[in-house]
Design a protein around this motif. Structure first.
Motif, PDB file in Angstrom:
ATOM      1  N   LEU A 189      27.314  64.225 -17.391  1.00 50.12           N
ATOM      2  CA  LEU A 189      27.047  62.726 -17.710  1.00 50.12           C
ATOM      3  C   LEU A 189      28.160  61.970 -16.894  1.00 50.12           C
ATOM      4  O   LEU A 189      27.740  60.774 -16.366  1.00 50.12           O
ATOM      5  CB  LEU A 189      27.387  62.580 -19.173  1.00 50.12           C
ATOM      6  CG  LEU A 189      26.294  62.492 -20.075  1.00 50.12           C
ATOM      7  CD1 LEU A 189      26.565  62.377 -21.516  1.00 50.12           C
ATOM      8  CD2 LEU A 189      25.115  61.745 -19.607  1.00 50.12           C
ATOM      9  N   LEU A 190      29.461  62.259 -16.785  1.00 54.66           N
ATOM     10  CA  LEU A 190      30.361  61.625 -15.889  1.00 54.66           C
ATOM     11  C   LEU A 190      30.700  62.173 -14.807  1.00 54.66           C
ATOM     12  O   LEU A 190      31.735  61.787 -14.218  1.00 54.66           O
ATOM     13  CB  LEU A 190      31.422  61.478 -17.120  1.00 54.66           C
ATOM     14  CG  LEU A 190      31.302  60.586 -18.027  1.00 54.66           C
ATOM     15  CD1 LEU A 190      32.134  60.822 -19.353  1.00 54.66           C
ATOM     16  CD2 LEU A 190      31.336  59.017 -17.699  1.00 54.66           C
ATOM     17  N   THR A 191      29.962  62.840 -14.257  1.00 54.25           N
ATOM     18  CA  THR A 191      30.080  63.806 -12.988  1.00 54.25           C
ATOM     19  C   THR A 191      29.617  62.971 -11.988  1.00 54.25           C
ATOM     20  O   THR A 191      28.248  62.407 -11.925  1.00 54.25           O
ATOM     21  CB  THR A 191      29.748  65.162 -12.786  1.00 54.25           C
ATOM     22  OG1 THR A 191      30.340  65.911 -13.942  1.00 54.25           O
ATOM     23  CG2 THR A 191      30.019  65.940 -11.642  1.00 54.25           C
ATOM     24  N   ALA A 192      30.360  62.698 -10.645  1.00 54.26           N
ATOM     25  CA  ALA A 192      29.843  62.092  -9.669  1.00 54.26           C
ATOM     26  C   ALA A 192      28.640  63.061  -9.029  1.00 54.26           C
ATOM     27  O   ALA A 192      28.858  64.030  -8.965  1.00 54.26           O
ATOM     28  CB  ALA A 192      30.811  61.891  -8.678  1.00 54.26           C
ATOM     29  N   PHE A 193      27.661  62.285  -8.427  1.00 57.47           N
ATOM     30  CA  PHE A 193      26.626  62.976  -7.669  1.00 57.47           C
ATOM     31  C   PHE A 193      26.947  62.996  -6.308  1.00 57.47           C
ATOM     32  O   PHE A 193      27.993  62.561  -5.922  1.00 57.47           O
ATOM     33  CB  PHE A 193      25.201  62.139  -7.603  1.00 57.47           C
ATOM     34  CG  PHE A 193      24.550  62.140  -9.020  1.00 57.47           C
ATOM     35  CD1 PHE A 193      24.925  63.065  -9.690  1.00 57.47           C
ATOM     36  CD2 PHE A 193      23.874  60.858  -9.483  1.00 57.47           C
ATOM     37  CE1 PHE A 193      24.246  63.171 -11.073  1.00 57.47           C
ATOM     38  CE2 PHE A 193      23.260  60.903 -10.825  1.00 57.47           C
ATOM     39  CZ  PHE A 193      23.503  62.082 -11.638  1.00 57.47           C
ATOM     40  N   PRO A 194      26.449  64.155  -5.475  1.00 55.60           N
ATOM     41  CA  PRO A 194      26.783  64.235  -4.128  1.00 55.60           C
ATOM     42  C   PRO A 194      26.860  62.932  -3.279  1.00 55.60           C
ATOM     43  O   PRO A 194      27.476  62.503  -2.446  1.00 55.60           O
ATOM     44  CB  PRO A 194      25.828  64.999  -3.507  1.00 55.60           C
ATOM     45  CG  PRO A 194      25.731  65.886  -4.638  1.00 55.60           C
ATOM     46  CD  PRO A 194      25.465  65.168  -5.965  1.00 55.60           C
ATOM     47  N   SER A 195      25.861  61.901  -3.586  1.00 52.12           N
ATOM     48  CA  SER A 195      25.636  60.643  -3.050  1.00 52.12           C
ATOM     49  C   SER A 195      26.621  59.557  -3.287  1.00 52.12           C
ATOM     50  O   SER A 195      26.708  58.481  -2.903  1.00 52.12           O
ATOM     51  CB  SER A 195      24.271  60.212  -2.811  1.00 52.12           C
ATOM     52  OG  SER A 195      23.921  60.222  -4.433  1.00 52.12           O
ATOM     53  N   GLU A 196      27.457  59.769  -4.398  1.00 52.49           N
ATOM     54  CA  GLU A 196      28.253  58.803  -5.055  1.00 52.49           C
ATOM     55  C   GLU A 196      30.020  59.346  -4.331  1.00 52.49           C
ATOM     56  O   GLU A 196      30.218  60.264  -4.473  1.00 52.49           O
ATOM     57  CB  GLU A 196      28.321  58.850  -6.530  1.00 52.49           C
ATOM     58  CG  GLU A 196      27.008  58.551  -7.057  1.00 52.49           C
ATOM     59  CD  GLU A 196      26.708  58.535  -8.454  1.00 52.49           C
ATOM     60  OE1 GLU A 196      25.896  58.030  -9.197  1.00 52.49           O
ATOM     61  OE2 GLU A 196      27.312  59.683  -9.008  1.00 52.49           O
ATOM     62  N   ASN A 197      30.539  58.138  -4.296  1.00 54.00           N
ATOM     63  CA  ASN A 197      32.039  58.421  -3.974  1.00 54.00           C
ATOM     64  C   ASN A 197      32.844  58.610  -5.277  1.00 54.00           C
ATOM     65  O   ASN A 197      34.059  59.167  -4.941  1.00 54.00           O
ATOM     66  CB  ASN A 197      32.513  57.100  -3.356  1.00 54.00           C
ATOM     67  CG  ASN A 197      31.675  56.744  -1.918  1.00 54.00           C
ATOM     68  OD1 ASN A 197      31.524  57.807  -1.147  1.00 54.00           O
ATOM     69  ND2 ASN A 197      31.601  55.455  -1.665  1.00 54.00           N
ATOM     70  N   GLU A 198      32.451  58.256  -6.458  1.00 50.85           N
ATOM     71  CA  GLU A 198      33.441  58.191  -7.746  1.00 50.85           C
ATOM     72  C   GLU A 198      32.542  58.475  -8.892  1.00 50.85           C
ATOM     73  O   GLU A 198      31.272  58.168  -8.673  1.00 50.85           O
ATOM     74  CB  GLU A 198      34.199  57.345  -7.675  1.00 50.85           C
ATOM     75  CG  GLU A 198      33.637  55.824  -7.768  1.00 50.85           C
ATOM     76  CD  GLU A 198      34.559  54.700  -8.066  1.00 50.85           C
ATOM     77  OE1 GLU A 198      34.209  53.514  -8.251  1.00 50.85           O
ATOM     78  OE2 GLU A 198      35.720  54.839  -7.580  1.00 50.85           O
ATOM     79  N   ARG A 199      32.882  59.003  -9.796  1.00 51.85           N
ATOM     80  CA  ARG A 199      32.316  59.351 -11.075  1.00 51.85           C
ATOM     81  C   ARG A 199      31.997  58.100 -11.544  1.00 51.85           C
ATOM     82  O   ARG A 199      32.709  57.118 -11.673  1.00 51.85           O
ATOM     83  CB  ARG A 199      33.030  60.297 -11.899  1.00 51.85           C
ATOM     84  CG  ARG A 199      34.421  59.694 -12.539  1.00 51.85           C
ATOM     85  CD  ARG A 199      34.906  60.583 -13.523  1.00 51.85           C
ATOM     86  NE  ARG A 199      36.165  59.930 -13.917  1.00 51.85           N
ATOM     87  CZ  ARG A 199      37.109  60.620 -14.671  1.00 51.85           C
ATOM     88  NH1 ARG A 199      37.070  62.130 -14.511  1.00 51.85           N
ATOM     89  NH2 ARG A 199      38.128  60.192 -15.208  1.00 51.85           N
TER      90      ARG A 199
END
Length: 787
Positions: A68-78
Motif C-alpha cells: 500500500l505504501l510502497t513506491a511504484f517503479p515510476s514514482e520517486n517516493e512512496r
C-alpha cells in the motif's frame, strides 16, 4: 497489536474457520478515479457495475496489502496518504486489522517504527477539545511514555483511520488547519484534518478507509485504492471453509454460480456468509420436503432464510416444540417461531426503517431505548448475527446492524408487517420509496406520514435495495409465507399493484426503469409480470452499466411478452459477452437495437448474424459501433444480410474491421434489398478495402455508405458531441474502450482528405482532431501509448 489481532492471525491459518471475516485477503486495485460516489444509486449496484467495467478493460493495477505504501517503479517516493474505498461488508476494516497484525509480526511495513489505528466511530464520542497526544495515549496506552519522542520523527509513523463514512464531524482538508502541535488542544475534527493535510506531524503516513458514499475530495490523496471483493475462485474457497465438507461446498458453489442473483451478491464476503448461512439447511436437508421449500433464488428469499435460520438457532435454545414430528428436523419457516419472535422483529424493523431513511448506521443506547428495547434483556443468541455491539470505546456503548443489507431487509419486513391491506396506502408508499413522490392529499398511515417528513430533506435513491426487498416480502405475505408475523393479505392487492407497474414502466428510463424491473423480479408473481411485460415497447438503458444480474432480470421480465420492442437501447451499458448471451433471445424482437460500446467481440457478431437470419427477425436498425467485431465478425454479418429482409440501417463504426472483413461484402449485399444506410467510419481500411466500398456504391447506388468523416456532416457533428460527452463524463473512459476508439478516430481523421470541402466541414474536422488529441494527452493516453 498481536494480542488485539489474534483473531485475524488465526483466520489466516485456520482452514476450519467459517466466520464471515475474510479468510484470504481480497486484492486491492489502484485507480485514478474519484472514488467518492454521488447518491445516484445504491452503493452495491454501483460497485457491481463498476467491477464489470474494471475487470473487462483491465484499467487497474492489482496491488498487495503490504504494498500500500510502497513506491511504484515510476514514482520517486512512496505515497504519504492513501485512500481505500469499499462498500459495506467488503472487508475494509478487516484488511486494516490484518495490516496491523502483519506489521506487528514484522512481515509488512518494516519502514515504520510505530503504527497506530483509530476508528472514526470511536472518535465520534469526543465532544470536548483534546490534544493529539492524549488521543493517542487513550487508544494506545503502551505509547504513553514514548509518544513525545516518537513524534520527533513523524516519517517513522503510520496512522490508520478506519471508517470515515461513520465520522459525524466535518473534515477541513481544503483549508489550512491550525493544529500543528501534538500538545495543543483542539476539536477532534481539526486534529484529524491537520493530520491528514500534513500540518500536524508533517511527514507521517496516513491510510484512510471509507465507503464510496463519503463526502470527501479524494484528489488530495497520493494513492487511491478500491476493493472489488471476491473473484469466483475465492467464493469457492469460502464455501469450502464455511461448510468443511468438500462435496457439499462444491454443490453449494455450483448452485451459486448458476444463479445470477446469488453470484451477483457473493463477491462481497459478508454477503457470501449470509448466502452460505441461508443455503446450509437446504443442502443439509434439502431433499426433505417437510423441512423446507424450494431453494432460494432471489435476494429476498436468501435474506428471509438467513433470518429464519438465526431465529431457529435462537428458539432451539428456548424450546424443542418446533421440531417436525415425522422427521425430527426443525422446520425452517415455522409460524410458531415467527410468532414468538414477532415483537423483537418488529422493534428491530422499526429501528432499521427509520434509521435507513436518515442514512444512519451507528446507534447508541438511547436509540435502542427510543425504539422500545430493554437493554438488560437483549436476546444475544439471536442478535449477534443481526445486531451487534461495537466495543470500540469503554465509556460509550454503540450498536450497528450486522450488515447494511440486513438493516434494509428488516426495514422492508417491518413495512410489510405494518402495511394495511389497502391498495391506496400501498401505491402511495411505492411512489414515495421508488420515486420520492409526495402524496397530494394527507394520509394518516404512520409509515407514509413519517416517511414524507423525512424524505423531504433526503433523496430516495438509497431505498433501491429496500424497495426490492419490500416487493419480495409483500409477495411472501400474500403467499402466506409470513404467517406468525403478519395477517393474511388477499391476492386482490395484485391488481392495483399490476396497474401501478403498468403505468410506471411506460415512462421510466435508465436506472429507475431498471429498478422497477428488479422489483418485478423480486415479486415473483407470474400473473403480474405477464400483464406488465407486453406493455413495455421501449427500453432505454443508455449509459446504465448492466452487470449479468441486470441482464438476467431484463430477460426474465421481457420474455413474458412476444410483442415487438420498438427500441432496446443498451448503448454504453458494458454488458460484455456474458450479458449479451443472457439477452440474445430478445434481440430478434427489436426494431432498433443499440449495442454500441458494450465490450463485445466477434462471437457477438456471429450470434447477431443468426438473429438477422431468423424468420422472426424484426430488426430494422442495428448499432454495433465501438465493439471489437473484427474482420471475422463482420463477414458473418454480411453473410446474414443475404437472407435478411428487415435491416435498413447498419452502423459498424470503430469495430476493428480490416480489408479482409470486406471479402464477401459485395457478393452478400448484392442479394440484399432493404439496407439503406451503412456507416463504417473509424476502421483502418487500406486501399483494397476502400476500392471495395467504391464498388459497392456503384453496385448499389441507392445505399448510402459513410466511410469517412467528409461523407456526412451529421456524423462529423455527432463525433464532436461524443468527445464533449467524454470530457464531461470521465467515467466513460472506463466504461468503454474509448481510448482505443479515440485513437482510431484520430487515425481516420489524419487519412481524411478535406480539400475542396466546405469551410464549415474543414473547421469541424480540424476541431475534432484537436479535441481528441487534447483529451488523449489529458488522460495520459496520447497516440501510441497504452491506456
Amino acid at each position: 497489536m498481536l494480542n488485539r489481532t489474534v483473531k485475524i492471525q488465526g483466520q489466516m491459518e485456520d482452514a476450519s474457520c467459517c466466520s464471515h471475516i475474510l479468510i484470504r485477503y481480497i486484492d486491492l486495485f489502484v485507480t485514478n478515479d474519484d472514488l467518492s460516489q454521488s447518491m445516484k444509486e445504491h452503493e452495491y449496484f454501483s460497485l457491481a457495475n463498476r467491477r464489470a467495467r474494471i475487470y473487462e478493460h483491465n484499467e487497474f493495477q492489482r496491488i498487495k496489502l503490504e504494498e500500500l505504501l510502497t513506491a511504484f517503479p515510476s514514482e520517486n517516493e512512496r505515497p504519504r496518504t492513501v485512500f481505500i474505498s469499499g462498500i459495506a461488508g467488503i472487508g475494509k476494516s478487516v484488511a486494516m486489522q490484518r495490516l496491523l497484525s502483519e506489521w506487528a509480526l514484522g512481515v509488512a511495513l518494516k519502514d515504520y517504527l510505530c503504527v497506530m489505528d483509530f476508528a472514526f466511530r470511536e472518535l465520534n464520542v469526543l465532544e470536548n477539545n483534546v490534544t493529539f497526544d492524549s488521543l493517542v495515549q487513550s487508544k494506545h496506552p503502551h505509547l504513553q511514555k514514548i509518544f513525545q519522542e516518537l513524534s520527533n520523527n513523524p516519517k517513522d509513523l503510520l496512522f490508520i483511520l478506519d471508517g470515515l463514512d461513520e465520522f459525524k464531524y466535518p473534515l477541513y482538508l481544503t483549508d489550512k488547519p491550525s493544529s500543528k502541535r501534538i500538545d495543543q488542544p483542539a476539536h477532534v475534527s481539526e486534529l484529524i484534518s491537520s493530520l491528514i493535510s500534513g500540518a500536524l506531524l508533517s511527514g507521517a503516513s496516513i491510510i484512510i478507509t471509507a465507503r464510496p458514499s463519503v463526502d470527501i475530495t479524494t484528489e488530495i490523496f497520493d494513492r487511491k485504492i478500491v476493493i472489488l471483493g471476491f473473484e469466483e475462485q475465492q467464493v469457492q474457497q469460502y464455501c469450502l471453509r464455511f461448510y468443511g465438507d468438500k462435496n457439499m461446498a462444491q454443490e453449494v458453489f455450483e448452485y451459486i454460480t448458476k444463479n445470477d442473483n446469488l453470484s451477483g451478491l457473493a463477491f462481497i464476503p459478508l454477503y457470501c456468509f449470509i448466502i452460505c448461512t441461508a443455503l446450509q439447511a437446504f443442502f443439509t436437508h434439502g431433499r426433505d420436503s417437510s423441512f423446507c421449500e424450494a431453494t432460494p433464488s432471489t435476494m429476498t428469499e436468501v435474506y428471509c432464510y438467513y433470518l429464519c435460520t438465526i431465529m431457529n438457532v435462537h428458539m432451539s435454545k428456548e424450546s424443542s416444540e418446533t421440531l417436525d414430528a415425522a422427521t425430527g428436523h426443525r422446520k425452517l419457516r415455522n409460524p410458531d417461531v415467527l410468532r414468538a419472535m414477532k415483537g423483537v422483529i418488529c422493534q428491530l424493523g422499526k429501528l432499521a426503517y427509520y434509521t435507513l431513511l436518515n442514512s444512519k448506521i451507528i446507534f447508541y443506547r438511547k436509540d435502542l431505548q427510543d425504539f422500545g428495547f430493554d437493554l438488560k434483556n437483549l436476546p444475544s443468541s439471536f442478535l449477534n448475527k443481526i445486531f451487534v455491539r461495537i466495543k470500540d470505546h469503554e465509556e460509550v456503548e454503540m450498536f450497528s446492524f450486522f450488515h447494511m443489507t440486513v438493516q434494509e431487509h428488516l426495514a422492508a419486513l417491518y413495512c410489510v408487517m405494518a402495511m394495511p391491506a389497502r391498495p391506496h396506502d400501498l401505491i402511495q408508499s411505492l411512489n414515495l420509496w421508488c420515486f420520492g413522490i409526495i402524496p397530494e392529499e394527507p394520509n394518516n398511515n404512520e409509515i407514509i406520514s413519517s416517511t414524507i417528513d423525512i424524505l423531504k430533506n433526503n433523496r430516495s435513491e438509497n431505498l433501491q435495495m429496500f424497495a426490492r426487498f419490500f416487493l419480495g416480502l409483500l409477495s411472501a405475505r400474500i403467499e402466506r409465507k409470513l404467517d406468525g408475523l403478519t395477517e393474511d393479505m388477499s391476492r386482490d392487492i395484485l391488481q392495483p399493484l399490476t396497474e401501478w407497474f403498468q403505468e410506471k414502466v411506460k415512462y421510466q428510463v435508465n436506472q429507475k426503469l431498471l429498478n422497477l424491473l428488479h422489483c418485478l423480479r423480486e415479486l415473483k408473481q407470474e400473473e403480474v409480470v405477464a400483464k406488465v411485460a407486453p406493455g413495455i415497447d421501449e427500453v432505454n438503458l443508455f449509459k446504465v452499466t448492466l452487470n449479468p444480474v441486470d441482464c438476467t432480470c431484463l430477460f426474465d421480465v421481457l420474455q413474458h411478452s412476444t410483442n415487438t420492442l420498438k427500441i432496446l437501447n443498451l448503448g454504453y451499458a458494458n454488458i460484455g459477452m456474458k450479458g449479451f448471451k443472457r439477452l440474445t433471445p430478445l434481440f430478434h424482437r427489436c426494431e432498433t437495437l443499440h449495442l454500441r460500446y458494450n465490450s463485445l467481440d466477434k462471437e457477438a457478431a456471429f450470434v447477431e448474424s443468426l438473429v438477422l437470419k431468423s424468420t422472426d427477425c424484426k430488426v430494422k436498425c442495428l448499432l454495433m459501433c465501438g465493439n471489437c467485431i473484427g474482420p471475422d465478425g463482420v463477414r458473418s454479418i454480411w453473410d446474414a444480410l443475404q437472407v435478411n429482409s428487415t435491416l435498413e440501417e447498419l452502423y459498424m463504426d470503430i469495430t476493428g474491421i480490416t480489408d479482409s472483413g470486406l471479402d464477401n461484402m459485395l457478393h452478400c449485399l448484392a442479394k440484399n434489398t432493404t439496407l439503406r444506410i451503412l456507416t463504417i467510419v473509424g476502421n483502418k481500411l487500406g486501399e483494397d478495402g476502400k476500392q471495395k466500398l467504391i464498388a459497392l456504391h456503384q453496385q448499389k447506388p441507392t445505399l448510402k455508405i459513410i466511410s469517412t468523416f467528409v461523407d456526412d456532416m451529421g456524423l462529423l457533428q455527432a463525433y464532436l458531441d461524443w468527445v464533449e460527452e467524454i470530457k464531461a463524463d470521465p467515467e466513460q473512459m472506463e466504461s468503454v474502450r474509448n481510448a482505443d476508439a479515440l485513437r482510431s478516430v484520430l487515425w481516420e481523421l489524419k487519412q481524411t482528405p478535406s480539400k475542396n470541402k466546405p469551410e464549415d466541414m474543414r473547421e469541424r474536422l480540424e476541431k475534432l482532431q484537436q479535441e481528441i488529441t487534447k483529451l488523449l494527452q489529458l488522460l495520459g493516453l496520447a497516440e501510441g501509448r497504452k491506456g
